[in-house]
Design a protein around this motif. Structure first.
Motif, PDB file in Angstrom:
ATOM      1  N   GLN A  14     -15.528  30.466  -7.479  1.00 32.58           N
ATOM      2  CA  GLN A  14     -15.711  30.076  -6.083  1.00 32.58           C
ATOM      3  C   GLN A  14     -16.301  31.243  -5.295  1.00 32.58           C
ATOM      4  OE1 GLN A  14     -11.491  28.795  -5.662  1.00 32.58           O
ATOM      5  NE2 GLN A  14     -12.419  27.172  -4.401  1.00 32.58           N
ATOM      6  N   ALA A  15     -15.816  32.438  -5.560  1.00 28.84           N
ATOM      7  CA  ALA A  15     -16.245  33.619  -4.811  1.00 28.84           C
ATOM      8  C   ALA A  15     -17.728  33.913  -4.983  1.00 28.84           C
ATOM      9  CB  ALA A  15     -15.421  34.835  -5.239  1.00 28.84           C
ATOM     10  N   VAL A  16     -18.254  33.805  -6.184  1.00 23.21           N
ATOM     11  CA  VAL A  16     -19.648  34.190  -6.404  1.00 23.21           C
ATOM     12  C   VAL A  16     -20.631  33.281  -5.680  1.00 23.21           C
ATOM     13  CG1 VAL A  16     -19.234  35.355  -8.610  1.00 23.21           C
ATOM     14  CG2 VAL A  16     -19.941  32.964  -8.602  1.00 23.21           C
ATOM     15  N   PHE A  17     -20.206  32.093  -5.301  1.00 22.89           N
ATOM     16  CA  PHE A  17     -21.111  31.181  -4.615  1.00 22.89           C
ATOM     17  C   PHE A  17     -20.984  31.207  -3.099  1.00 22.89           C
ATOM     18  CE2 PHE A  17     -21.116  29.362  -8.915  1.00 22.89           C
ATOM     19  CZ  PHE A  17     -22.485  29.447  -9.155  1.00 22.89           C
ATOM     20  N   VAL A  18     -20.116  32.064  -2.555  1.00 22.10           N
ATOM     21  CA  VAL A  18     -20.090  32.256  -1.111  1.00 22.10           C
ATOM     22  C   VAL A  18     -21.397  32.942  -0.745  1.00 22.10           C
ATOM     23  CG1 VAL A  18     -19.002  33.483   0.803  1.00 22.10           C
ATOM     24  CG2 VAL A  18     -17.585  32.400  -0.959  1.00 22.10           C
ATOM     25  N   THR A  19     -22.144  32.370   0.192  1.00 23.53           N
ATOM     26  CA  THR A  19     -23.439  32.930   0.545  1.00 23.53           C
ATOM     27  C   THR A  19     -23.748  32.702   2.014  1.00 23.53           C
ATOM     28  OG1 THR A  19     -25.804  32.971   0.043  1.00 23.53           O
ATOM     29  CG2 THR A  19     -24.699  30.841  -0.160  1.00 23.53           C
ATOM     30  N   SER A  20     -24.461  33.642   2.589  1.00 20.57           N
ATOM     31  CA  SER A  20     -24.956  33.470   3.954  1.00 20.57           C
ATOM     32  C   SER A  20     -26.408  32.987   3.926  1.00 20.57           C
ATOM     33  CB  SER A  20     -24.843  34.786   4.735  1.00 20.57           C
ATOM     34  OG  SER A  20     -25.614  35.793   4.112  1.00 20.57           O
ATOM     35  N   ASP A  21     -26.928  32.763   2.730  1.00 25.22           N
ATOM     36  CA  ASP A  21     -28.311  32.320   2.549  1.00 25.22           C
ATOM     37  C   ASP A  21     -28.444  30.834   2.889  1.00 25.22           C
ATOM     38  OD1 ASP A  21     -30.980  32.109   1.723  1.00 25.22           O
ATOM     39  OD2 ASP A  21     -30.408  31.710  -0.353  1.00 25.22           O
ATOM     40  N   PRO A  22     -29.238  30.486   3.918  1.00 24.40           N
ATOM     41  CA  PRO A  22     -29.382  29.079   4.312  1.00 24.40           C
ATOM     42  C   PRO A  22     -29.931  28.180   3.205  1.00 24.40           C
ATOM     43  CG  PRO A  22     -30.389  30.516   5.942  1.00 24.40           C
ATOM     44  CD  PRO A  22     -29.985  31.375   4.776  1.00 24.40           C
ATOM     45  N   GLU A  23     -30.667  28.746   2.263  1.00 23.19           N
ATOM     46  CA  GLU A  23     -31.228  27.953   1.168  1.00 23.19           C
ATOM     47  C   GLU A  23     -30.304  27.892  -0.051  1.00 23.19           C
ATOM     48  OE1 GLU A  23     -35.255  29.094   0.322  1.00 23.19           O
ATOM     49  OE2 GLU A  23     -35.696  29.389   2.448  1.00 23.19           O
ATOM     50  N   SER A  35     -24.947  40.328  -2.165  1.00 21.64           N
ATOM     51  CA  SER A  35     -24.287  39.103  -2.621  1.00 21.64           C
ATOM     52  C   SER A  35     -22.841  39.331  -3.055  1.00 21.64           C
ATOM     53  CB  SER A  35     -25.059  38.490  -3.786  1.00 21.64           C
ATOM     54  OG  SER A  35     -24.833  39.237  -4.958  1.00 21.64           O
ATOM     55  N   THR A  36     -22.066  38.255  -2.993  1.00 19.87           N
ATOM     56  CA  THR A  36     -20.683  38.337  -3.453  1.00 19.87           C
ATOM     57  C   THR A  36     -20.614  38.597  -4.950  1.00 19.87           C
ATOM     58  OG1 THR A  36     -20.568  35.941  -3.686  1.00 19.87           O
ATOM     59  CG2 THR A  36     -19.790  36.858  -1.615  1.00 19.87           C
ATOM     60  N   ALA A  37     -21.531  38.041  -5.707  1.00 18.75           N
ATOM     61  CA  ALA A  37     -21.524  38.251  -7.163  1.00 18.75           C
ATOM     62  C   ALA A  37     -21.666  39.737  -7.488  1.00 18.75           C
ATOM     63  CB  ALA A  37     -22.642  37.442  -7.826  1.00 18.75           C
ATOM     64  N   PHE A  38     -22.621  40.407  -6.842  1.00 19.68           N
ATOM     65  CA  PHE A  38     -22.802  41.842  -7.062  1.00 19.68           C
ATOM     66  C   PHE A  38     -21.545  42.595  -6.647  1.00 19.68           C
ATOM     67  CE2 PHE A  38     -23.915  46.125  -5.908  1.00 19.68           C
ATOM     68  CZ  PHE A  38     -24.768  46.526  -6.926  1.00 19.68           C
ATOM     69  N   PRO A  47     -13.206  50.873  -9.191  1.00 18.19           N
ATOM     70  CA  PRO A  47     -11.909  50.389  -8.702  1.00 18.19           C
ATOM     71  C   PRO A  47     -11.548  50.799  -7.276  1.00 18.19           C
ATOM     72  CG  PRO A  47     -11.624  52.023 -10.438  1.00 18.19           C
ATOM     73  CD  PRO A  47     -13.086  51.745 -10.343  1.00 18.19           C
ATOM     74  N   GLU A  48     -12.318  51.670  -6.655  1.00 16.13           N
ATOM     75  CA  GLU A  48     -12.038  52.021  -5.260  1.00 16.13           C
ATOM     76  C   GLU A  48     -12.476  50.922  -4.287  1.00 16.13           C
ATOM     77  OE1 GLU A  48     -16.014  54.093  -6.208  1.00 16.13           O
ATOM     78  OE2 GLU A  48     -14.192  53.585  -7.257  1.00 16.13           O
ATOM     79  N   TRP A  49     -13.143  49.879  -4.802  1.00 13.18           N
ATOM     80  CA  TRP A  49     -13.616  48.762  -3.971  1.00 13.18           C
ATOM     81  C   TRP A  49     -12.786  47.519  -4.215  1.00 13.18           C
ATOM     82  CZ3 TRP A  49     -16.463  50.226  -0.178  1.00 13.18           C
ATOM     83  CH2 TRP A  49     -17.270  51.364  -0.320  1.00 13.18           C
ATOM     84  N   GLU A  50     -12.582  46.740  -3.161  1.00 12.38           N
ATOM     85  CA  GLU A  50     -11.760  45.532  -3.189  1.00 12.38           C
ATOM     86  C   GLU A  50     -12.607  44.315  -2.811  1.00 12.38           C
ATOM     87  OE1 GLU A  50      -8.420  45.412  -3.770  1.00 12.38           O
ATOM     88  OE2 GLU A  50      -8.052  47.568  -3.890  1.00 12.38           O
ATOM     89  N   SER A  51     -12.426  43.214  -3.516  1.00 14.27           N
ATOM     90  CA  SER A  51     -13.076  41.939  -3.200  1.00 14.27           C
ATOM     91  C   SER A  51     -12.003  40.935  -2.789  1.00 14.27           C
ATOM     92  CB  SER A  51     -13.820  41.388  -4.421  1.00 14.27           C
ATOM     93  OG  SER A  51     -14.911  42.207  -4.745  1.00 14.27           O
ATOM     94  N   ARG A  52     -12.211  40.268  -1.655  1.00 11.74           N
ATOM     95  CA  ARG A  52     -11.266  39.264  -1.180  1.00 11.74           C
ATOM     96  C   ARG A  52     -12.009  38.014  -0.718  1.00 11.74           C
ATOM     97  NH1 ARG A  52      -8.354  42.727  -2.869  1.00 11.74           N
ATOM     98  NH2 ARG A  52      -6.576  43.712  -1.878  1.00 11.74           N
ATOM     99  N   LEU A  53     -11.438  36.873  -1.027  1.00 14.86           N
ATOM    100  CA  LEU A  53     -11.920  35.617  -0.460  1.00 14.86           C
ATOM    101  C   LEU A  53     -11.266  35.432   0.903  1.00 14.86           C
ATOM    102  CD1 LEU A  53     -11.746  33.145  -3.463  1.00 14.86           C
ATOM    103  CD2 LEU A  53     -13.786  33.844  -2.214  1.00 14.86           C
ATOM    104  N   ILE A  54     -11.966  34.769   1.794  1.00 13.64           N
ATOM    105  CA  ILE A  54     -11.393  34.370   3.073  1.00 13.64           C
ATOM    106  C   ILE A  54     -11.213  32.861   2.986  1.00 13.64           C
ATOM    107  CG2 ILE A  54     -11.715  34.272   5.574  1.00 13.64           C
ATOM    108  CD1 ILE A  54     -13.773  36.644   5.105  1.00 13.64           C
ATOM    109  N   LEU A  55      -9.985  32.411   3.179  1.00 18.23           N
ATOM    110  CA  LEU A  55      -9.677  30.981   3.072  1.00 18.23           C
ATOM    111  C   LEU A  55      -9.113  30.453   4.374  1.00 18.23           C
ATOM    112  CD1 LEU A  55      -8.766  32.364   0.074  1.00 18.23           C
ATOM    113  CD2 LEU A  55      -8.631  29.955  -0.389  1.00 18.23           C
ATOM    114  N   ASP A  56      -9.399  29.202   4.637  1.00 17.29           N
ATOM    115  CA  ASP A  56      -8.738  28.460   5.697  1.00 17.29           C
ATOM    116  C   ASP A  56      -7.916  27.406   4.962  1.00 17.29           C
ATOM    117  OD1 ASP A  56      -7.856  27.158   7.909  1.00 17.29           O
ATOM    118  OD2 ASP A  56      -9.831  26.560   8.643  1.00 17.29           O
ATOM    119  N   ASP A  57      -6.620  27.615   4.908  1.00 14.78           N
ATOM    120  CA  ASP A  57      -5.733  26.855   4.026  1.00 14.78           C
ATOM    121  C   ASP A  57      -6.246  27.021   2.595  1.00 14.78           C
ATOM    122  OD1 ASP A  57      -3.954  26.065   6.045  1.00 14.78           O
ATOM    123  OD2 ASP A  57      -5.269  24.411   6.601  1.00 14.78           O
ATOM    124  N   GLU A  58      -6.738  25.974   1.956  1.00 10.34           N
ATOM    125  CA  GLU A  58      -7.224  26.089   0.580  1.00 10.34           C
ATOM    126  C   GLU A  58      -8.750  26.117   0.488  1.00 10.34           C
ATOM    127  OE1 GLU A  58      -5.093  26.687  -1.947  1.00 10.34           O
ATOM    128  OE2 GLU A  58      -3.599  26.701  -0.337  1.00 10.34           O
TER     129      GLU A  58
END
Length: 157
Positions: A14-23, A35-38, A47-58
């Motif tokens: 789910q995380a890798v497909f979060v995008t701000s790209d309109p296309e 990109s989120t994938a990168f 390991p000094e970097w953290e990746s988090r999803l932002i969710l509204d409920d689920e």
């Protein structure tokens, strides 16, 4: 309710497909953010970097990437993206204090840095409206901003 969730074995797809790209082409380097994938790959191998999803409920509505910035010996709020399907609905503004609180708690600090491209006026309005201020410095062509939570006698003001 908006909350953060560590990117993990169950939700990384789910995380890798979060995008701000309109296309929705999900390029490696989008207009204003990498990109989120990168970012996810970077957080696995650095390991000094953290990746988090932002969710509204689920529902996944965005992604944030942050970590320890050796240059300033402080946390850096590095990448922030609200998915194109959820932009303009207040999620960016609503999630920002949650992210800042999480970073301050995790790093036990009252100071957070971020960098922004001068032309990214929307992001500048968001961050300065929250209290980030320009330092007058730059890093890799982007302006450096700082947020400092004020305290008096050990209590937040």
């Amino acid at each position: 309710m908006i909350h953060l969730e560590r990117v993990n074995r169950e939700n990384w797809r789910q995380a890798v497909f979060v995008t701000s790209d309109p296309e929705r082409k999900c390029p490696l380097d989008e207009k204003w953010v990498t990109s989120t994938a990168f970012s996810i790959v970077q957080s696995v191998y650095e390991p000094e970097w953290e990746s988090r999803l932002i969710l509204d409920d689920e529902t996944v509505v965005g992604f944030v990437f942050y970590g320890w910035w050796q240059k300033k010996n402080a946390p850096l709020f590095c990448r922030y993206a609200i998915d194109i399907d959820f932009q303009g609905k207040g999620y960016g503004r609503a999630a920002l204090p949650i992210i800042v609180d999480e970073m301050m708690r995790q790093y036990q600090t009252h100071t957070i840095f971020l960098t922004l491209e001068k032309a990214n006026e929307r992001a500048i309005r968001l961050y300065t409206g929250f209290g980030f201020v320009p330092t007058g410095e730059s890093d890799e062509g982007e302006e450096i901003y700082v947020y400092e939570r004020k305290t008096t006698h050990g209590h937040e003001v």
